[in-house]
Design a protein around this motif. Structure first.
Motif, PDB file in Angstrom:
ATOM      1  N   ALA B 296       0.729  -1.521   0.255  1.00 47.74           N
ATOM      2  CA  ALA B 296       0.711   0.262  -0.129  1.00 47.74           C
ATOM      3  C   ALA B 296       1.196   1.234   0.233  1.00 47.74           C
ATOM      4  CB  ALA B 296      -1.040  -0.140   1.240  1.00 47.74           C
ATOM      5  N   ASP B 297       1.795   1.118   0.742  1.00 43.76           N
ATOM      6  CA  ASP B 297       2.898   2.472   1.045  1.00 43.76           C
ATOM      7  C   ASP B 297       3.984   2.265  -0.327  1.00 43.76           C
ATOM      8  OD1 ASP B 297       4.122   1.004   3.472  1.00 43.76           O
ATOM      9  OD2 ASP B 297       4.008   0.498   2.031  1.00 43.76           O
ATOM     10  N   ALA B 298       4.262   1.319  -0.777  1.00 46.29           N
ATOM     11  CA  ALA B 298       5.256   1.685  -2.673  1.00 46.29           C
ATOM     12  C   ALA B 298       4.995   3.248  -3.028  1.00 46.29           C
ATOM     13  CB  ALA B 298       4.985   0.705  -3.321  1.00 46.29           C
ATOM     14  N   HIS B 299       6.251   3.402  -2.993  1.00 47.98           N
ATOM     15  CA  HIS B 299       6.949   4.449  -4.215  1.00 47.98           C
ATOM     16  C   HIS B 299       6.155   4.507  -4.831  1.00 47.98           C
ATOM     17  CE1 HIS B 299       8.596   8.274  -4.465  1.00 47.98           C
ATOM     18  NE2 HIS B 299       9.575   7.500  -6.232  1.00 47.98           N
ATOM     19  N   ILE B 300       6.226   3.754  -5.905  1.00 46.37           N
ATOM     20  CA  ILE B 300       5.665   3.587  -7.588  1.00 46.37           C
ATOM     21  C   ILE B 300       3.870   4.432  -7.260  1.00 46.37           C
ATOM     22  CG2 ILE B 300       7.367   2.700  -8.681  1.00 46.37           C
ATOM     23  CD1 ILE B 300       5.449   0.493  -9.500  1.00 46.37           C
ATOM     24  N   ARG B 301       3.629   3.505  -6.142  1.00 50.68           N
ATOM     25  CA  ARG B 301       1.711   3.526  -6.030  1.00 50.68           C
ATOM     26  C   ARG B 301       1.452   4.821  -5.961  1.00 50.68           C
ATOM     27  NH1 ARG B 301      -1.704  -1.053  -3.426  1.00 50.68           N
ATOM     28  NH2 ARG B 301      -3.718  -0.399  -2.949  1.00 50.68           N
ATOM     29  N   LEU B 302       2.244   5.261  -4.704  1.00 58.42           N
ATOM     30  CA  LEU B 302       2.121   6.696  -3.920  1.00 58.42           C
ATOM     31  C   LEU B 302       2.423   7.839  -5.563  1.00 58.42           C
ATOM     32  CD1 LEU B 302       3.672   6.092  -0.781  1.00 58.42           C
ATOM     33  CD2 LEU B 302       0.992   6.663  -1.015  1.00 58.42           C
ATOM     34  N   ALA B 303       3.741   7.764  -5.896  1.00 57.90           N
ATOM     35  CA  ALA B 303       3.077   8.559  -6.670  1.00 57.90           C
ATOM     36  C   ALA B 303       2.807   8.931  -7.738  1.00 57.90           C
ATOM     37  CB  ALA B 303       5.260   8.857  -7.662  1.00 57.90           C
ATOM     38  N   ASN B 304       1.955   7.782  -8.244  1.00 58.63           N
ATOM     39  CA  ASN B 304       1.161   7.138  -9.634  1.00 58.63           C
ATOM     40  C   ASN B 304       0.265   6.376  -9.211  1.00 58.63           C
ATOM     41  OD1 ASN B 304       0.043   7.426 -11.937  1.00 58.63           O
ATOM     42  ND2 ASN B 304       0.785   7.370 -13.330  1.00 58.63           N
ATOM     43  N   ASP B 362       4.970   7.570   2.273  1.00 55.19           N
ATOM     44  CA  ASP B 362       6.358   6.932   1.520  1.00 55.19           C
ATOM     45  C   ASP B 362       7.087   6.113   2.258  1.00 55.19           C
ATOM     46  OD1 ASP B 362       7.664   5.378  -0.609  1.00 55.19           O
ATOM     47  OD2 ASP B 362       8.453   7.900  -1.738  1.00 55.19           O
ATOM     48  N   ARG B 363       7.382   4.672   2.363  1.00 54.93           N
ATOM     49  CA  ARG B 363       8.740   4.315   3.157  1.00 54.93           C
ATOM     50  C   ARG B 363       9.705   4.745   2.748  1.00 54.93           C
ATOM     51  NH1 ARG B 363       9.337  -2.147   3.756  1.00 54.93           N
ATOM     52  NH2 ARG B 363       8.052  -1.503   2.606  1.00 54.93           N
ATOM     53  N   LEU B 364      10.209   5.388   1.726  1.00 55.80           N
ATOM     54  CA  LEU B 364      11.370   5.728   1.146  1.00 55.80           C
ATOM     55  C   LEU B 364      11.679   6.607   1.766  1.00 55.80           C
ATOM     56  CD1 LEU B 364      12.976   5.562  -1.163  1.00 55.80           C
ATOM     57  CD2 LEU B 364      11.736   6.908  -2.723  1.00 55.80           C
ATOM     58  N   ASN B 365      10.652   7.421   2.691  1.00 57.26           N
ATOM     59  CA  ASN B 365      11.364   8.772   3.497  1.00 57.26           C
ATOM     60  C   ASN B 365      12.303   8.493   4.508  1.00 57.26           C
ATOM     61  OD1 ASN B 365       9.970   9.840   1.995  1.00 57.26           O
ATOM     62  ND2 ASN B 365       8.135  10.064   3.423  1.00 57.26           N
ATOM     63  N   GLU B 366      12.514   6.755   4.829  1.00 59.64           N
ATOM     64  CA  GLU B 366      13.312   6.590   6.341  1.00 59.64           C
ATOM     65  C   GLU B 366      14.763   7.144   5.423  1.00 59.64           C
ATOM     66  OE1 GLU B 366      10.609   2.994   7.574  1.00 59.64           O
ATOM     67  OE2 GLU B 366      13.407   3.203   8.088  1.00 59.64           O
ATOM     68  N   TYR B 367      14.556   6.372   3.850  1.00 65.66           N
ATOM     69  CA  TYR B 367      16.045   7.145   3.245  1.00 65.66           C
ATOM     70  C   TYR B 367      16.397   7.657   2.569  1.00 65.66           C
ATOM     71  CZ  TYR B 367      16.008   2.094   4.578  1.00 65.66           C
ATOM     72  OH  TYR B 367      16.475   0.483   5.089  1.00 65.66           O
ATOM     73  N   ILE B 368      15.250   9.609   2.535  1.00 70.28           N
ATOM     74  CA  ILE B 368      15.901  10.552   1.927  1.00 70.28           C
ATOM     75  C   ILE B 368      15.633  11.449   2.684  1.00 70.28           C
ATOM     76  CG2 ILE B 368      15.547   8.892  -0.415  1.00 70.28           C
ATOM     77  CD1 ILE B 368      12.676  10.109   0.021  1.00 70.28           C
ATOM     78  N   GLN B 369      16.577  12.586   2.626  1.00 73.96           N
ATOM     79  CA  GLN B 369      15.675  13.968   3.092  1.00 73.96           C
ATOM     80  C   GLN B 369      16.177  15.169   2.299  1.00 73.96           C
ATOM     81  OE1 GLN B 369      19.197  15.434   5.825  1.00 73.96           O
ATOM     82  NE2 GLN B 369      17.995  15.529   7.513  1.00 73.96           N
TER      83      GLN B 369
END
Lengths: 641, 393
Positions: B296-304, B362-369
């Motif tokens: 549900a929180d996959a980056h490509i799904r949230l982005a589009n 986005d779970r990606l947020n743990e690794y980006i800033q």
């Protein structure tokens, strides 16, 4: 590129032959005047075929995705049908093709009709051309490099034109029978791929859903994305992870057609016998497929690794799930249920694993390590809330006992830390209630320690961490509460005004956390990954001083994160000691080095403020954390054997 | 058949083969000697196929006069057109007493598909008294959760996006344009970027190792560009018709933490396989994305979210570059990541809602800033005049 080349070559050659025969006939009959109109007719036919091909591709691209898949299915089926017809027709009539055409041409001439002759050439080219167009569009759609395919097709047609001309201007001889047989073999393979792809796109178009179990996983042999894979998928339509339906379709087409093409010529194919054989073969294959993918349909099939289950208003589906012992991933889909949003697996009363908050249409997964036995599936709110989970086979008793021990020990740690968190947060709240700013400031860093030790577990509960530990800017200002909001009030605003409701809610959340860790499902892999997350936390915000922006008490949090990682590793130490003792001793060494790197900054029972550190200090801390984080990241695979 | 006939036939076959081969290589890598036309209806560097190197520069106005700025735009237009054509700004040795007109490091190098794209920040209009001409679409980008924006490395009165296949060409262009601007504008911040180009229509990768741009807008689709990228006169301000809006975001990646992360988690954060870029549930990169097969929180799904017309309208033209700015000070961590650049017709309904979704789940947020942000109005092409002429006249 090769299928497009072969198609261009073969269709081109057929058309070239027919036109050549007609042209030669016209020349021999002294009717060279009819040649020009014939060529014009041929060109017109080519033009129409190009237009149709382009039109089909444009129409396809203009469609929305699902309809596109539908159109591609139709095109693939028509193309496969055309190829099949061509193979059958050629086999039957090939040897007599020349005389047949000449007879027709003679009839047309005898009736005085140039038009009829031109028409023959026109329609011959049109027929071959339309087949080619449809076939090429189908291949283009499956091809990863349509431009290269286009080049291949042009090349094939060009070579065919040259060959056709060469044959009928005399001299060049081709064993037509062998040519058609060899190209026939390639075309059967390509057409079988088209049939298989049609099954694939029909599923994508939503036309049918059965036989979707994975038949094979060829990724070990053919690496996805590699050149061999592109060749195999492009030429033969074989996917790297084909479904049962796709494999069946491929076999059902390829086997009889290949037999037909390779059947020794001269021996008549006994159609009825052939049809009977094909039908028996089909039946055998269907039954085999049914057995393969059907045994689970009564019992929630999976290949042992991923089991698909669903939530419906009637209950957990299927009612009885069967899986083998060991690591299992449950993929839960909410299939139209509006009264149920949870799927749990219970051992008696104890929740082993679950998904919650799963709305209609969505899928969530969770993994478990299961021992043999009988368990309960539970979908609260459904008509039939409970079902059965049967775990068969034999477990590796030694590993699972150690896993249970690790989980139990880590849970004890969680219980102890959350209890400490509740106690200290209550004392913190009391100091705020008394208006004692100094006392509250003094208690703040140690209050946070137990939380920072178990942070990844707290984060796994979704909304809890943002409510307790969000910093300014992590959440919308109007909803900001928790530790750091209180930190700002105390250090920046120097007040306790307005702090009470926030402190009360913080205490309530610590109690919530305490309740949740009693029964949160835990696995050794998770514990190991929790250690990794804690060190990532240190690297991301404690070393940078971004965690406690007002009090600068980041080093308390730093030590707490490291302590939490240590506790996680201690829990899995027995497993690691057996599985990779060198890794364990390296990790122990690195933990010691981290502790030593923090020594210069200890002060009394606490630490210096982060503002006392310069770049050299933080760099040293950073180095020791990096050195520890690397072997920690290797623990998860080591304890999962 | 006579030998001559055979030769003619063979020649014909070879000719056909060449034609087929030529068709097959049309989409091959373009040569570094290629030039990109500077003048046109739209500014170059937007739908231009991405070059390998970026020099992004943001400027502040030091003079507040419209005349000074007009003069600068004329000079920049002339200089950029020359450099994009592979030509020097002036002879190296023209006057022994004067500093060289062209700094010289591009001399002897081909044009390398140089493009120079101008953007105007919201404050540009305020500083020059052009508030009435500021498009509504230039509303400030809001703060997103966990933004760590460095003010000195964000925004600016104007910017130049300079791209080329040769890093020295890109640097030379930005340096010389900066020099020409001295006295009217001052450099505020710069960002370099690079992109490994796999060629032949293949998708490049970001520093997380994942293919980045599989589902990007097709820049060659004119209809899509009109609906999602190019500003229309009917959108509000007529001077920007044929232009666009650019959002720049410097996204630092926690490289060391990412590199410790199990591949299973990396893939489940994005929703695609790392090796071939196939979405979960698919087997090859361009397979249809089926949302129910993604976390549900996959980056490509949230982005589009692929909900139909609504999510189609949000899609943006991404043109980002990888960057490596050495080490984060005082740490043993890299300061590297993605310099995100995206062109769109209206950031308020495109980038902003997308980023809200990403920032919150986005779970990606743990690794980006996100460490820098920029919002720019990109004027239309020059078509004979000079950059931003319709606005300044």
């Amino acid at each position: 590129m090769i299928p497009a080349f072969v198609i261009g070559l073969r269709e081109g050659l057929e058309a070239a032959l027919i036109v050549g025969i007609i042209a030669a006939f016209l020349a021999r009959s002294g009717r060279r005047d009819a040649l020009r109109p014939m060529w014009l007719g041929v060109l017109a036919a080519v033009g129409i075929c190009l237009a149709v091909g382009i039109g089909l591709q444009v129409a396809d691209e203009a469609l929305p995705q699902r309809q596109q898949e539908g159109l591609e299915t139709i095109i693939a089926v028509v193309a496969a049908g055309a190829v099949t017809w061509m193979i059958v027709w050629c086999r039957r009539h090939g040897p007599r093709m020349k005389s047949m055409i000449e007879t027709d041409a003679a009839d047309a001439l005898a009736n005085g009709s140039t038009i009829a002759l031109v028409g023959m050439a026109f329609f011959a080219v049109l027929r071959e051309g339309l087949e080619t167009a449809v076939f090429l569009v189908a291949v283009f759609q499956q091809s990863a490099r349509p431009v290269a395919s286009g080049g291949g097709a042009v090349l094939g047609i060009a070579v065919a034109a040259v060959l056709g001309y060469a044959i009928y201007r005399g001299g060049a001889r081709i064993n037509l029978a062998r040519f058609f047989r060899i190209t026939g073999v390639v075309l059967v393979l390509v057409a079988a791929g088209l049939v298989s792809s049609a099954v694939h796109t029909a599923h994508e178009a939503g036309w049918f859903d059965s036989l979707q179990g994975q038949a094979a996983d060829l990724t070990a042999v053919i690496e996805p994305g590699s050149v061999p894979q592109a060749l195999v998928t492009g030429m033969f339509g074989i996917q790297t992870q084909p479904t049962v339906g796709e494999v069946l379709a491929w076999l059902l087409y390829a086997i009889p057609m290949m037999a037909y093409v390779l059947w020794p010529s001269g021996r008549r194919v006994r159609t009825r016998a052939a049809a009977a054989t094909a039908a028996t073969l089909a039946l055998v294959l269907l039954v085999a497929a049914g057995c393969g993918s059907g045994s689970g349909s009564g019992g929630g099939s999976g290949d042992g690794k991923v089991t698909e289950v669903s939530i419906t208003n009637q209950g957990c589906q299927p009612a009885t799930v069967k899986v083998p012992a060991g690591d299992v991933t449950f993929k839960v889909t909410n299939d139209g249920a509006d009264q149920v949003t949870e799927y749990e697996i219970l051992d008696g009363d104890h929740i082993l694993g679950e998904v919650e908050n799963l709305p209609d249409g969505l899928t969530k997964s969770f993994s478990l390590s299961l021992d043999p036995g009988t368990f309960t599936t539970f979908c609260p709110g459904a008509d039939n809330e409970k079902g059965t989970l049967e775990v068969g086979g034999t477990a590796q008793v030694a590993a699972s006992a150690a896993d249970k021990q690790a989980v139990a020990q880590y849970r004890d740690y969680l219980i102890a830390q959350t209890a400490l968190l509740v106690k200290r947060t209550q004392a913190f709240r009391d100091a705020i209630a008394a208006g004692d700013i100094e006392k509250a400031k003094q208690l703040y860093p140690t209050t946070r320690e137990p939380y920072e030790r178990v942070e990844p577990v707290a984060e796994s509960f979704g909304d809890l961490d943002p409510l307790m530990d969000a910093r300014a800017g992590d959440v919308p200002a109007s909803t900001w509460e928790g530790f750091h909001k209180l930190e700002k009030l105390l250090w920046v605003d120097n007040t306790t005004k307005g702090a009470m409701p926030i402190a009360d809610r913080l205490v309530a959340n610590t109690l919530r956390l305490q309740g949740l860790v009693q029964s949160v499902p835990l696995q050794t892999a998770q514990i190991a990954n929790g250690a990794k997350s804690l060190l990532d936390e240190v690297a991301a915000s404690k070393i940078t001083g971004e965690e406690d922006r007002y009090s600068h008490t980041d080093l308390w949090d730093f030590q707490a994160n490291v302590d939490g990682a240590k506790a996680a590793i201690v829990a899995v130490t027995p497993i690691l000691a057996k599985g990779d003792p060198e890794l364990l001793s390296e990790i122990r060494q690195r933990f010691t080095e981290v502790d030593q790197s923090l020594d210069p900054y200890r002060e009394g029972s606490g630490y210096v403020l982060y503002t006392k550190l310069n770049d050299t200090d933080t760099k040293k801390l950073s180095e020791s954390i990096d050195a520890l984080a690397q072997p920690i990241s290797e623990v998860a695979p080591a304890v999962l054997q | 058949m006579s030998r001559r006939r055979l030769l003619v036939l063979a020649g014909g076959a070879v000719g056909a083969a060449a034609a087929g081969g030529a068709i097959a290589t049309i989409d091959g890598r373009t040569a570094v000697t290629d030039t990109v036309e500077f003048h046109g209806d739209h500014q170059a560097g937007i739908t231009t196929p991405q070059q390998a190197h970026l020099r992004f520069a943001a400027f502040d106005l030091t003079k507040a006069s419209r005349d000074d700025v007009s003069r600068l735009m004329r000079q920049w237009t002339a200089a950029a057109a020359l450099m994009a054509g592979g030509r020097s700004l002036g002879r190296i040795e023209s006057n022994q007493w004067a500093p060289p007109i062209d700094t010289g490091e591009a001399d002897g190098l081909p044009a390398a598909r140089l493009t120079v794209t101008l953007g105007l920040g919201p404050t540009f209009f305020d500083r020059l008294g052009l508030e009435s001409q500021r498009p509504e679409q230039l509303a400030p980008v809001p703060h997103f959760a966990a933004d760590a924006l460095v003010p000195g490395h964000s925004n600016g009165d104007l910017c130049l996006q300079v791209c080329a296949d040769d890093p020295q060409i890109a640097y030379h262009a930005q340096r010389n344009l900066t020099r020409i601007g001295l006295g009217t504008v001052a450099l505020r911040w710069t960002q370099s970027g690079f992109l490994g180009l796999p060629g032949e229509g293949r998708t490049p990768r970001n520093l997380m190792g994942f293919k980045d741009g599989t589902a990007n807008l097709d820049a060659s689709d004119a209809g899509l560009m009109r609906s999602n990228v190019w500003a229309a006169a009917s959108d509000g301000q007529t001077w920007i018709a044929g232009g666009s809006y650019l959002v720049s975001r410097r996204v630092r990646i926690r490289i060391e933490a990412w590199d410790r992360t199990p591949i299973g988690e990396q893939e489940s954060i994005f929703g695609r396989r790392k090796g071939n870029g196939a979405p979960f549930g698919g087997s090859s990169e361009h397979d249809r994305v089926v949302d129910s097969k993604l976390p549900a929180d996959a980056h490509i799904r949230l982005a589009n979210p692929r909900t139909g017309a609504a999510s189609e309208r949000q899609r943006i033209l991404r043109r980002g570059y990888n960057f490596d700015d050495g080490m984060a000070p005082g740490l043993t961590q890299s300061d590297a990541g993605l310099f995100f650049l995206a062109y769109q017709r209206d950031p308020r309904i495109q980038f902003v809602p997308i980023q809200h979704r990403l920032a919150s789940s986005d779970r990606l947020n743990e690794y980006i800033q996100h460490t820098s942000s920029g919002l720019w109005a990109v004027p239309p092409g020059t078509a004979g005049g000079y950059l931003a002429e319709p606005l300044l006249t």
